[in-house]
Write a protein that holds these residues in place. Structure first.
Motif, PDB file in Angstrom:
ATOM      1  N   VAL A  46       0.885  -1.157   0.000  1.00  0.00           N
ATOM      2  CA  VAL A  46       0.000   0.000   0.000  1.00  0.00           C
ATOM      3  C   VAL A  46       0.928   1.212   0.000  1.00  0.00           C
ATOM      4  O   VAL A  46       1.732   1.382   0.914  1.00  0.00           O
ATOM      5  N   LEU A  47       0.827   2.038  -1.042  1.00  0.00           N
ATOM      6  CA  LEU A  47       1.703   3.191  -1.166  1.00  0.00           C
ATOM      7  C   LEU A  47       1.059   4.436  -0.565  1.00  0.00           C
ATOM      8  O   LEU A  47      -0.075   4.387  -0.061  1.00  0.00           O
ATOM      9  N   LYS A  52      -3.577  -0.098  -3.276  1.00  0.00           N
ATOM     10  CA  LYS A  52      -2.834  -1.345  -3.170  1.00  0.00           C
ATOM     11  C   LYS A  52      -2.219  -1.682  -4.525  1.00  0.00           C
ATOM     12  O   LYS A  52      -2.857  -1.507  -5.561  1.00  0.00           O
ATOM     13  N   TYR A  53      -0.985  -2.157  -4.504  1.00  0.00           N
ATOM     14  CA  TYR A  53      -0.266  -2.511  -5.720  1.00  0.00           C
ATOM     15  C   TYR A  53       0.450  -3.843  -5.521  1.00  0.00           C
ATOM     16  O   TYR A  53       0.806  -4.207  -4.404  1.00  0.00           O
ATOM     17  N   VAL A  54       0.682  -4.543  -6.622  1.00  0.00           N
ATOM     18  CA  VAL A  54       1.546  -5.716  -6.618  1.00  0.00           C
ATOM     19  C   VAL A  54       2.781  -5.320  -7.419  1.00  0.00           C
ATOM     20  O   VAL A  54       2.681  -4.953  -8.583  1.00  0.00           O
TER      21      VAL A  54
END
Length: 67
Positions: A46-47, A52-54
């Protein structure tokens, strides 16, 4: 069940996962257990934008699609 990295960098009291991955941390136990690159293939994060990113390596086809 937890996941553990065998990385043991000298700055272990201060370092965070992002720095360990970015610098391919190893440390004094890397000869026996390997470095961070041997264990991390992708990360779910989570930036600062709260999304949310992978994060993972892309092949050329995947990169061109994202561009």
């Amino acid at each position: 069940k937890g996941l553990y990295l065998p990385s043991f960098p000298a700055s272990r009291e201060l370092c965070a996962i992002g720095g360990m991955v970015a610098n391919n941390a190893g440390g004094e136990k890397s000869m026996k257990y390997g470095k961070t690159i041997d264990y991390v293939t992708k990360m779910k994060v989570v930036l600062a934008d709260e999304n949310k990113y992978v994060l993972q390596a892309l092949n050329m086809k995947e990169l061109k699609k994202k561009m």
